[in-house]
Structure formats: C-alpha cells, structure tokens
Scaffold this motif. Structure first.
Motif, mmCIF file in Angstrom:
data_model
loop_
_atom_site.group_PDB
_atom_site.id
_atom_site.type_symbol
_atom_site.label_atom_id
_atom_site.label_comp_id
_atom_site.label_asym_id
_atom_site.label_seq_id
_atom_site.Cartn_x
_atom_site.Cartn_y
_atom_site.Cartn_z
ATOM 1 N N UNK A 1 64.652 34.966 30.027
ATOM 2 C CA UNK A 1 64.393 36.234 29.366
ATOM 3 C C UNK A 1 65.623 37.129 29.407
ATOM 4 N N UNK A 2 65.461 38.290 28.858
ATOM 5 C CA UNK A 2 66.566 39.253 28.797
ATOM 6 C C UNK A 2 66.940 39.718 30.192
ATOM 7 N N UNK A 3 68.204 39.651 30.553
ATOM 8 C CA UNK A 3 68.598 39.952 31.917
ATOM 9 C C UNK A 3 69.286 41.295 32.044
ATOM 10 N N UNK A 4 69.447 41.704 33.298
ATOM 11 C CA UNK A 4 70.043 42.971 33.702
ATOM 12 C C UNK A 4 69.201 44.138 33.170
ATOM 13 N N UNK A 177 71.782 34.040 27.758
ATOM 14 C CA UNK A 177 71.243 33.120 28.749
ATOM 15 C C UNK A 177 69.815 33.395 29.119
ATOM 16 N N UNK A 178 69.076 34.054 28.257
ATOM 17 C CA UNK A 178 67.714 34.472 28.565
ATOM 18 C C UNK A 178 66.640 33.663 27.833
ATOM 19 N N UNK A 179 67.043 32.711 27.041
ATOM 20 C CA UNK A 179 66.105 31.865 26.309
ATOM 21 C C UNK A 179 66.741 30.489 26.143
ATOM 22 N N UNK A 180 65.981 29.464 26.460
ATOM 23 C CA UNK A 180 66.426 28.085 26.275
ATOM 24 C C UNK A 180 65.841 27.595 24.952
ATOM 25 N N UNK A 181 66.659 27.394 23.925
ATOM 26 C CA UNK A 181 66.116 27.058 22.608
ATOM 27 C C UNK A 181 65.337 25.751 22.581
ATOM 28 N N UNK A 182 65.648 24.842 23.480
ATOM 29 C CA UNK A 182 64.946 23.562 23.508
ATOM 30 C C UNK A 182 63.652 23.632 24.320
ATOM 31 N N UNK A 212 65.907 40.893 40.125
ATOM 32 C CA UNK A 212 66.670 39.643 40.208
ATOM 33 C C UNK A 212 67.708 39.545 39.100
ATOM 34 N N UNK A 213 67.964 40.681 38.422
ATOM 35 C CA UNK A 213 68.935 40.759 37.327
ATOM 36 C C UNK A 213 68.508 39.991 36.084
ATOM 37 N N UNK A 214 67.240 39.708 35.950
ATOM 38 C CA UNK A 214 66.686 39.077 34.755
ATOM 39 C C UNK A 214 65.385 39.777 34.381
ATOM 40 N N UNK A 215 65.062 39.739 33.106
ATOM 41 C CA UNK A 215 63.733 40.126 32.661
ATOM 42 C C UNK A 215 63.066 38.836 32.203
ATOM 43 N N UNK A 216 62.246 38.286 33.065
ATOM 44 C CA UNK A 216 61.629 36.980 32.835
ATOM 45 C C UNK A 216 60.129 37.173 32.655
ATOM 46 N N UNK A 217 59.714 37.343 31.418
ATOM 47 C CA UNK A 217 58.301 37.616 31.151
ATOM 48 C C UNK A 217 57.422 36.384 31.317
ATOM 49 N N UNK A 219 57.737 34.108 33.951
ATOM 50 C CA UNK A 219 57.519 33.739 35.356
ATOM 51 C C UNK A 219 57.381 34.909 36.316
ATOM 52 N N UNK A 220 57.728 36.107 35.902
ATOM 53 C CA UNK A 220 57.696 37.262 36.800
ATOM 54 C C UNK A 220 56.622 38.255 36.384
ATOM 55 N N UNK A 221 55.571 38.384 37.196
ATOM 56 C CA UNK A 221 54.522 39.361 36.905
ATOM 57 C C UNK A 221 55.054 40.796 36.939
ATOM 58 N N UNK A 222 55.898 41.175 37.919
ATOM 59 C CA UNK A 222 56.430 42.550 37.884
ATOM 60 C C UNK A 222 57.224 42.849 36.622
ATOM 61 N N UNK A 223 58.013 41.873 36.150
ATOM 62 C CA UNK A 223 58.746 42.084 34.902
ATOM 63 C C UNK A 223 57.777 42.289 33.744
ATOM 64 N N UNK A 224 56.733 41.460 33.688
ATOM 65 C CA UNK A 224 55.760 41.552 32.596
ATOM 66 C C UNK A 224 55.019 42.881 32.631
ATOM 67 N N UNK A 225 54.605 43.309 33.812
ATOM 68 C CA UNK A 225 53.839 44.547 33.946
ATOM 69 C C UNK A 225 54.667 45.753 33.506
ATOM 70 N N UNK A 226 55.900 45.855 34.012
ATOM 71 C CA UNK A 226 56.717 47.027 33.704
ATOM 72 C C UNK A 226 57.223 47.012 32.265
ATOM 73 N N UNK A 227 57.513 45.815 31.741
ATOM 74 C CA UNK A 227 57.931 45.729 30.345
ATOM 75 C C UNK A 227 56.788 46.135 29.419
ATOM 76 N N UNK A 228 55.580 45.661 29.719
ATOM 77 C CA UNK A 228 54.416 46.064 28.925
ATOM 78 C C UNK A 228 54.211 47.572 28.993
ATOM 79 N N UNK A 229 54.371 48.155 30.186
ATOM 80 C CA UNK A 229 54.195 49.598 30.341
ATOM 81 C C UNK A 229 55.210 50.365 29.505
ATOM 82 N N UNK A 230 56.449 49.912 29.529
ATOM 83 C CA UNK A 230 57.485 50.609 28.758
ATOM 84 C C UNK A 230 57.218 50.490 27.255
ATOM 85 N N UNK A 231 56.751 49.313 26.833
ATOM 86 C CA UNK A 231 56.446 49.100 25.422
ATOM 87 C C UNK A 231 55.268 49.969 24.991
#
Length: 402
Positions: A1-4, A177-182, A212-217, A219-231
């Motif tokens: 996912x989108x990092x930093x 480096x935040x998405x693996x196209x394959x 962890x310097x990544x936004x990994x929606x 695998x990371x519940x905290x990333x998903x929760x806070x990203x959803x909140x911001x959206x």
C-alpha cells in the motif's frame, strides 16, 4: 500500500520530455480512451502515465500484468444485491456474527478507534460497520487481480472516466512500492484492502496507523481504520452528530414528506408525532429526513446530515441504510421493528412499473428493476396523485392502478 505520510498527487511532466513527445502522448491518449485493441489501449495509458511523470519501470511492470477479466465484466453488469429489499439485505448483512465481531474489534483496537474520532471526528461504530460490511473485518477482501480489474473496467466503455484514473493511480502505487501488480488482489471493481478503497483514495487519504512507514490496507487494521476515518471525514462527516435513528410514527403522518429530503427539522417531525423508539431525539434544529425503506408499515428512521456521507460511500439506498443501521447497532441501539410491510414487487413487475412511470414522464433512470431514488420519488408522486399513502413503497395495487 501507500507508504510514509500522505502524498499530494501532482501531474509532473518529465523535465527532458520534448513538446513533440507530449503532443504525441496526448494524441494517442485521445485516440484510445476506451475499447478497441487492448494493447493499443494500454499503450495510451502508458503514454498518459509518462506525461504524469511516472517511472518507466513502474509503467511497464503494471501494464505487463494487465489482462481482460471477463468475470469482472460479468460482476459489473449483474449487481443483483441492489434488488433486495431493506429487510432482506439488512437481516443478512447485519448478522449476529458481524455484530459480535464488530464489538470485539471495537474493544481490540479501542486506542485506534479513539484516535480516529479524536483526529477525524468519526465514531468507532461507523468505521467498524463499513469494515464489517465490506470485508468481514478483513477476512474476505476479494481475489481479483487489482491491476487487471482496473484495466478491464477502464478499457470497457461503460465507465472509463471512473476507472482509467484508478489504473493510473495503481501505476503510481507500484512506483512507490505499495502495490504488487502480479500479486495484489481485491474486489472486482478494483478496491483494495479491509475497507475496500480505490488507489486514488489510498494515495490521497492513506494513514500509517501502526507507524511502520507503510499504509497497508490489506494487512494492517490500524491503517485501515484511520484511513477510513480520514476518508469519511473528507466526505463531510459532522463530528458529534448522529447519523440514523429508528423512530415510531403516527398513523396520520403526511407520508409525502418522507424521502431523502432534508427540508424539515427534528422539531418539525416531533410536532407531527414522530418519536424515538429508544432514547430521545437530538436537537430540534437539526435537519432530518424520514426514511421508509419499505413504506409506512415497515421500519422507519430519521436520517440526519451525516447520512449523506453514507450516500457518498455507496449510492445504493439499501446498502447505505443498512450500513448506517449497522453502525447504530454497534453503538448500542436495539434491533429495528420490522413491522409488516407486505411483499414488494417481483423483478418483472418492478421493471413494468418503471416503464409505466417513464411513459408518464418520470425520470426513473435505467429500467433495471432496482428501486432507486428516481423510482421512489416517482412512486411517491403517483401515490399522492391517486390518493394513496405516499410512502414511496411500490405495491401490486399501485401497479394495477397505473
């Protein structure tokens, strides 16, 4: 996912690009906006990505993974879930399992949900309800290759204006480096992760919740929760205000006032005899709309300005009302009173109704058997004209009168 941290998207032209190269790119893009030969289409996408300053390696890697996925097209054209009634869909989607898991996750990630509300004003139950409905709290995120899904929908000429930018955003994610196209997979419409967000929104609203310097929606519940909140905050959430509340109604209510109109206040509804089924009503000055998903004899809700955010997330009235109701349950509200609304129309009868309404001059959109906003409004108008309770719920009796 989108990092930093959050990255502001910018259209960056390569310094060394010549005016001739950019003109050629613009011409090729214009010639292949959608449809036609798939390779030629991808060549146009590549040229547009170069004009945005994307790295050649990311462009090549992304588009090399792109394939036409017929299953995606099939899903896009057969969204039968929107033909379910509110009672059917909400009973299936707001299940005991989801309520139990939602409560458990609200406890498990309490600190993250508190941060979400502190930073973005969005209550935990609202986020948890979306999380549960979209992926069962991350358990079912979809197995469609994301790049191929986006490329398929961008190439298809039904909605290329929606999906071509998402394919270009996927290239940007690959570059970072935040998405693996394959290997990156998600929903058939290209959404990624536990709260199912599209690449552009991940880039714009992604939050690194676990530092962890990544936004990994995925695998990371905290990333998903806070990203959803911001959206959700971006969509216009009003902190400290309710979103939906079940109410009881008098038998003599002017039913034509129901629907997604926010031209009345809580005080106005209260004067007409509308009461909260549990607790009390909010401030009398708060705008409110009366929602009758299955007419006057079914469940009834007052929707407040925050309900509009649900409609921004998903335009299906049945989905949004169910999601908002789910959030109230996670926040402690009791199960709704189902009432006795009677059977709705069959798919064929609904299409017949829509055709008759269209012939009368109403804008009901596509004749698709879905009880959308246009059809509900037309039904309400005809019910009022015919002297029937104008609650927007189509019945066989109404169809017979038409």
């Amino acid at each position: 996912m989108f990092k930093r941290n959050i990255r502001t998207r910018a259209v960056v032209a390569a310094v060394t690009a010549s005016a001739l190269h950019l003109a050629a790119a613009s011409s090729a893009v214009a010639e292949t906006p959608c449809g036609g030969d798939f390779r030629a289409f991808l060549d146009g996408v590549a040229l547009e990505a170069r004009s945005q300053g994307r790295a050649e390696a990311a462009i090549s890697a992304t588009l090399a993974a792109a394939r036409i996925d017929r299953k995606v097209l099939s899903r896009d054209r057969a969204q039968g879930v929107f033909k379910q009634t509110f009672l059917t869909f909400s009973k299936r989607s707001v299940s005991g399992y989801r309520l139990k898991q939602g409560a458990a996750n609200l406890r498990k990630y309490a600190a993250t949900f508190q941060k979400a509300e502190r930073d973005y004003g969005v209550p935990g139950p609202v986020i948890a309800a979306f999380w549960g409905l979209e992926t069962d709290y991350g358990a079912v995120q979809g197995d469609f290759n994301t790049v191929s899904a986006l490329a398929t929908l961008a190439h298809d000429c039904r909605r290329p204006h929606l999906f071509r930018p998402q394919l270009l955003a996927a290239i940007e994610m690959v570059e970072h480096g935040d998405l693996d196209p394959q290997r990156t997979t998600g929903a058939w419409a290209g959404e990624i992760g536990q709260v199912q967000m599209l690449p552009e929104d991940i880039i714009r609203f992604g939050v690194d919740g676990d530092a962890d310097n990544h936004v990994d929606l995925k695998n990371s519940a905290p990333d998903a929760i806070l990203t959803a909140a911001r959206f959700i905050n971006h969509l216009g959430w009003r902190p400290g205000e309710p979103w939906l509340q079940e109410v009881s109604l008098p038998s003599n209510l002017p039913w034509e006032k129901s629907g997604l109109n926010f031209d009345m206040t809580v005080g106005d509804w209260s004067k007409l005899g509308v009461k909260a089924r549990s607790g009390g009503l909010p401030s009398a000055s708060l705008p409110a709309a009366l929602l009758l998903p299955q007419g006057k004899d079914g469940p009834a809700f007052l929707a407040y300005p925050n309900f509009r955010v649900y409609l921004e997330w998903n335009q299906s009235f049945i989905y949004t009302t169910s999601a908002a109701y789910f959030a109230t349950r996670l926040a402690g509200a009791p199960r709704y009173t189902a009432g006795n609304p009677g059977d709705g129309l069959s798919d064929a009868a609904m299409k017949d109704l829509q055709a008759r309404l269209r012939n009368k001059g109403y804008d009901v959109g596509k004749i698709d058997g879905i009880l959308g906003a246009g059809t509900r409004a037309a039904v309400r108008s005809e019910q009022l004209r015919l002297g029937l309770p104008a609650d927007g719920w189509p019945t066989q009796a109404l169809l017979n009168r038409l």
